[in-house]
Design a protein around this motif. Structure first.
Motif, mmCIF file in Angstrom:
data_model
loop_
_atom_site.group_PDB
_atom_site.id
_atom_site.type_symbol
_atom_site.label_atom_id
_atom_site.label_comp_id
_atom_site.label_asym_id
_atom_site.label_seq_id
_atom_site.Cartn_x
_atom_site.Cartn_y
_atom_site.Cartn_z
ATOM 1 N N TRP A 81 41.571 42.576 44.972
ATOM 2 C CA TRP A 81 42.456 42.406 46.122
ATOM 3 C C TRP A 81 41.911 43.221 47.288
ATOM 4 C CZ3 TRP A 81 45.521 38.496 45.735
ATOM 5 C CH2 TRP A 81 46.027 38.116 44.489
ATOM 6 N N LYS A 82 42.217 42.753 48.481
ATOM 7 C CA LYS A 82 41.776 43.474 49.678
ATOM 8 C C LYS A 82 42.838 44.505 50.050
ATOM 9 C CE LYS A 82 38.945 39.731 51.521
ATOM 10 N NZ LYS A 82 37.686 40.416 51.206
ATOM 11 N N TYR A 83 42.427 45.755 50.043
ATOM 12 C CA TYR A 83 43.351 46.838 50.369
ATOM 13 C C TYR A 83 43.153 47.269 51.821
ATOM 14 C CZ TYR A 83 43.791 46.780 45.333
ATOM 15 O OH TYR A 83 44.002 46.372 44.047
ATOM 16 N N ASN A 84 44.019 48.129 52.266
ATOM 17 C CA ASN A 84 43.961 48.565 53.656
ATOM 18 C C ASN A 84 42.658 49.306 53.952
ATOM 19 O OD1 ASN A 84 46.567 47.563 54.069
ATOM 20 N ND2 ASN A 84 47.490 49.481 53.361
ATOM 21 N N ASP A 85 42.190 49.162 55.181
ATOM 22 C CA ASP A 85 40.971 49.839 55.582
ATOM 23 C C ASP A 85 41.111 51.346 55.379
ATOM 24 O OD1 ASP A 85 39.899 47.445 56.297
ATOM 25 O OD2 ASP A 85 40.335 47.653 58.446
ATOM 26 N N LYS A 86 40.067 51.956 54.844
ATOM 27 C CA LYS A 86 39.987 53.397 54.630
ATOM 28 C C LYS A 86 41.049 53.924 53.658
ATOM 29 C CE LYS A 86 37.944 54.223 59.179
ATOM 30 N NZ LYS A 86 38.058 54.978 60.458
ATOM 31 N N GLU A 87 41.700 52.999 52.898
ATOM 32 C CA GLU A 87 42.705 53.452 51.928
ATOM 33 C C GLU A 87 42.026 54.147 50.749
ATOM 34 O OE1 GLU A 87 46.356 51.696 49.155
ATOM 35 O OE2 GLU A 87 45.123 50.333 50.348
ATOM 36 N N LEU B 159 30.512 42.320 27.463
ATOM 37 C CA LEU B 159 29.921 41.078 27.949
ATOM 38 C C LEU B 159 29.264 41.277 29.311
ATOM 39 C CD1 LEU B 159 32.800 38.652 26.981
ATOM 40 C CD2 LEU B 159 30.552 38.794 25.899
ATOM 41 N N ASP B 160 29.744 42.296 30.043
ATOM 42 C CA ASP B 160 29.200 42.495 31.381
ATOM 43 C C ASP B 160 29.520 43.888 31.892
ATOM 44 O OD1 ASP B 160 27.846 41.811 33.714
ATOM 45 O OD2 ASP B 160 28.839 39.865 33.857
ATOM 46 N N ARG B 161 28.992 44.208 33.073
ATOM 47 C CA ARG B 161 29.292 45.464 33.746
ATOM 48 C C ARG B 161 30.678 45.385 34.370
ATOM 49 N NH1 ARG B 161 24.499 47.936 35.093
ATOM 50 N NH2 ARG B 161 22.901 47.411 33.570
ATOM 51 N N THR B 162 31.068 46.466 34.985
ATOM 52 C CA THR B 162 32.328 46.468 35.714
ATOM 53 C C THR B 162 32.055 46.263 37.195
ATOM 54 O OG1 THR B 162 34.346 47.726 36.136
ATOM 55 C CG2 THR B 162 32.307 48.974 36.103
ATOM 56 N N SER B 163 33.027 45.700 37.892
ATOM 57 C CA SER B 163 32.931 45.566 39.343
ATOM 58 C C SER B 163 33.854 46.601 39.973
ATOM 59 C CB SER B 163 33.316 44.155 39.795
ATOM 60 O OG SER B 163 34.598 43.799 39.337
ATOM 61 N N VAL B 164 33.355 47.298 40.972
ATOM 62 C CA VAL B 164 34.070 48.430 41.568
ATOM 63 C C VAL B 164 34.733 48.004 42.862
ATOM 64 C CG1 VAL B 164 33.848 50.805 42.404
ATOM 65 C CG2 VAL B 164 32.358 49.976 40.562
ATOM 66 N N PRO B 165 36.044 48.226 43.004
ATOM 67 C CA PRO B 165 36.719 47.863 44.262
ATOM 68 C C PRO B 165 36.031 48.521 45.455
ATOM 69 C CG PRO B 165 38.324 48.486 42.607
ATOM 70 C CD PRO B 165 36.975 48.816 42.031
ATOM 71 N N GLY B 166 35.741 47.705 46.479
ATOM 72 C CA GLY B 166 35.141 48.233 47.698
ATOM 73 C C GLY B 166 33.639 48.376 47.655
ATOM 74 N N LYS B 167 33.025 48.102 46.495
ATOM 75 C CA LYS B 167 31.572 48.240 46.386
ATOM 76 C C LYS B 167 30.925 46.862 46.461
ATOM 77 C CE LYS B 167 27.944 50.529 43.743
ATOM 78 N NZ LYS B 167 27.645 51.433 42.615
#
Length: 596
Positions: free
Chosen positions: A7-13, A198-206
């Motif tokens: 999900w898209k969170y607030n800028d600089k949150e 099965l796979d790596r993790t995806s990091v929010p904001g990365k």
């Protein structure tokens, strides 16, 4: 390819702080120091008990904040995602919950940043008069001893066991700081963990391009919880093959580079922990657990089995196996605590929200020798009657109906993929195959084909057992009602069958569903067939009415089930898509009546 979107969170949150705010919002028994990202239990009286503190980078939830609570952690401090908290943050936790007289145990995972920061704080706290012991957790066996000479094993899911044991041990106001900390070290020394994903993790904001995801038919063995790579497995192995390989690396003395803990496969007692690394569904996690249990290399069953998301790596779709050798605690411990104490600590209840693996009384584990019991339904007697039909003719018509349905299954599945959830054809085929198998293998079924009541009753049982979902329920209810309406008949003829079918529909099935003609369901085939047959007693006309009813569903908007959420434009595509359930039922009627 990428694992999942975020999900898209607030800028600089600061999403780490936001999730801690959410944690304390849902748990009235904990509080938060926002500036330092410290979660603590204000109700634990650490002037009377040893304080237990832990922490580390975020992204491993419920570790660490989720383990703050009664009989577990007194405080936890969080860094940024996959990054150690600062010494200032850790010191805030010490000063909030530590008492200089009773002392403090700090549990830290064996990663360079965590060890340095927590170790520095421990020394600083000692200089201020605090009595502090550090227990470092390293349970990973993926990296061999040669590679690990300098840094030691990584801390993985075994960290949760150390937390739980020490959390309950420190709850005893008479507990001794040195003895409890030594218990933590002995537990750690007898932990082994191996992970697979099965796979790596995806990091929010990365950015996704910064992460090397696996191919579709590729997995990893022995990866870390910060996206550290493991050994590539391609193609993805069978689950039993994978688990046997994991056990070999966990306990086999033949793998000298990974042989960290001695196990006597015949005599040792042990604890088994199955950890969801983040993105494994609950259904699959318990499937994996059962495969792990079936492939255990020990003669004894585990003393305890714990399964949950204990130490995660965000949404990585993997699992890990952890073993704690209890017998070694008796052999190698300093006699302060024994394995029974450890089991008691694991069984101690806690209100910490992250400890989702339910604790059960010891007597339940001790009496858990036979987990399977016989069904009270297995000796249910077959309902029979004195009614008679010609068995060979009925069997031929029934087989023709079922085969006609199986021929139509790909078409039904295609239709349901377009306007439903794609399983209608498979569900109907499962029922058809179950009946065909019984006709071939079930002697009792074969012997009672001349009795329409016994035959329909057995078919109903097969439908109930093999078909799920709404269609399975509708078929079962209708057939059960048909049996009830035929039981009192004195003979089987057109009049009797027509009347029984009509009652089974209008006074049976319609009591339990609001589906009627026009609702775009299998009723659009069933009701015209039954009503026309009841009125005309003409089977050919009834089959034609069923066919017309099925065809009309191409232009109908669904009123029931998952298809009711699909736009009408979807049905009208490609000249109209008929209701899959209506098509399936017509295939049965058409095949049974040989009107082809």
């Amino acid at each position: 390819m990428p694992l999942a979107k975020h999900w898209k969170y607030n800028d600089k949150e600061d999403i780490v702080l936001t999730q801690l705010e959410g944690l304390v919002a849902s748990n009235p028994c904990i509080k938060l120091i926002p500036s330092e990202k410290v979660v603590f239990n204000p109700y634990s009286d650490t002037s009377k008990k040893i304080a237990l503190i832990s922490g580390g980078g975020a992204g491993h939830e419920p570790l660490h904040g989720g383990y703050v609570g009664e009989n577990l952690l007194d405080a936890a401090v969080s860094g940024h995602i996959f990054a150690s908290p600062s010494t200032k943050q850790i010191m805030a936790a010490i000063r909030t919950k530590s008492d200089k007289n009773k002392g403090t145990i700090i549990v830290v995972k064996n990663y360079t940043g965590d060890v340095l920061h927590f170790g520095l704080v421990a020394e600083k706290a000692k200089s201020e008069g605090y009595n502090v012991e550090v227990v470092t957790v390293g349970d990973d066996v993926a990296v061999g001893t040669k590679q690990n000479k300098m840094v030691g094993r990584r801390g993985l899911a075994g960290t949760a066991l150390v937390h739980k044991v020490l959390g309950a041990a420190t709850a005893d106001e008479k507990a001794d700081l040195k003895k409890v900390s030594e218990l933590g070290r002995v537990v750690n020394d007898n932990l082994v963990t191996m992970s697979a994903s099965l796979d790596r993790t995806s990091v929010p904001g990365k950015a996704e391009q910064d992460i090397e995801f696996n191919d579709d038919d590729e997995a990893e063995l022995g990866l870390g919880i910060h996206n550290e790579p493991g050994t590539k497995l391609k193609p993805i192995p069978n689950i039993d093959v994978l688990i046997k390989d994991m056990f070999h690396k966990l306990v086999s003395p033949e793998d000298k580079d990974r042989h960290y803990v001695d196990f006597d496969m015949k005599n040792d007692d042990y604890v088994l922990l199955i950890n969801n690394i983040g993105g494994t569904s609950s259904l699959e996690l318990y499937v994996i657990l059962e495969h792990v249990v079936k492939n255990l290399p020990f003669e004894k069953k585990p003393k305890r089995i714990l399964v949950s998301d204990f130490v995660t790596s965000l949404n990585a779709p993997g699992f890990s196996i952890t073993l704690l050798n209890l017998s070694n605690i008796d052999k190698k411990g300093k006699q302060f605590y024994n394995q029974e104490d450890v089991l008691q600590f694991l069984d101690t209840p806690t209100n910490a929200p992250g400890w989702k693996s339910k604790t059960y009384p010891a007597k339940c584990w001790e009496n858990n020798k036979d987990k399977h019991v016989k069904s009270p339904m297995q000796n249910e007697s077959l309902i029979t009657s004195k009614l008679k039909i010609e068995p060979k003719s009925f069997e031929a018509h029934l087989i023709a109906a079922l085969n006609n349905l199986l021929e139509a299954e790909p078409k039904i599945t295609h239709f349901d993929t377009l306007v439903g959830d794609g399983d209608c054809g498979e569900t109907l085929a499962a029922g058809a195959n179950a009946i065909l198998k019984a006709l071939k293998d079930d002697k009792s079924f074969q012997e009672h084909l001349s009795d329409p009541i016994a035959t329909l009753y057995r078919i109903t049982e097969l439908v109930e057992d093999s078909m799920g979902g709404t269609s399975g329920g509708i078929y079962s209810i209708f057939l059960t009602s048909l049996v009830q309406n035929l039981k009192n008949a004195s003979t089987i003829d057109t009049e009797t069958v027509a009347d029984a079918l009509h009652k089974a529909l209008h006074k049976g099935l319609f009591k339990y569903t609001k589906a009627r003609v026009g609702g775009r369901t299998l009723v659009d085939t069933l009701q015209p067939f039954i009503d026309n047959f009841y009125e005309t007693r003409d089977l050919s006309q009834a089959v034609e009415a069923a066919k017309n009813g099925c065809e009309k569903t191409k232009s109908l908007q669904a009123s029931f089930g998952r298809a009711s959420y699909v736009n009408k434009e979807q049905y009208e595509a490609e000249g109209g898509i008929p209701d899959p359930g209506a098509v399936g039922l017509f295939a049965l009627i058409e095949g049974f009546t040989n009107e082809r």
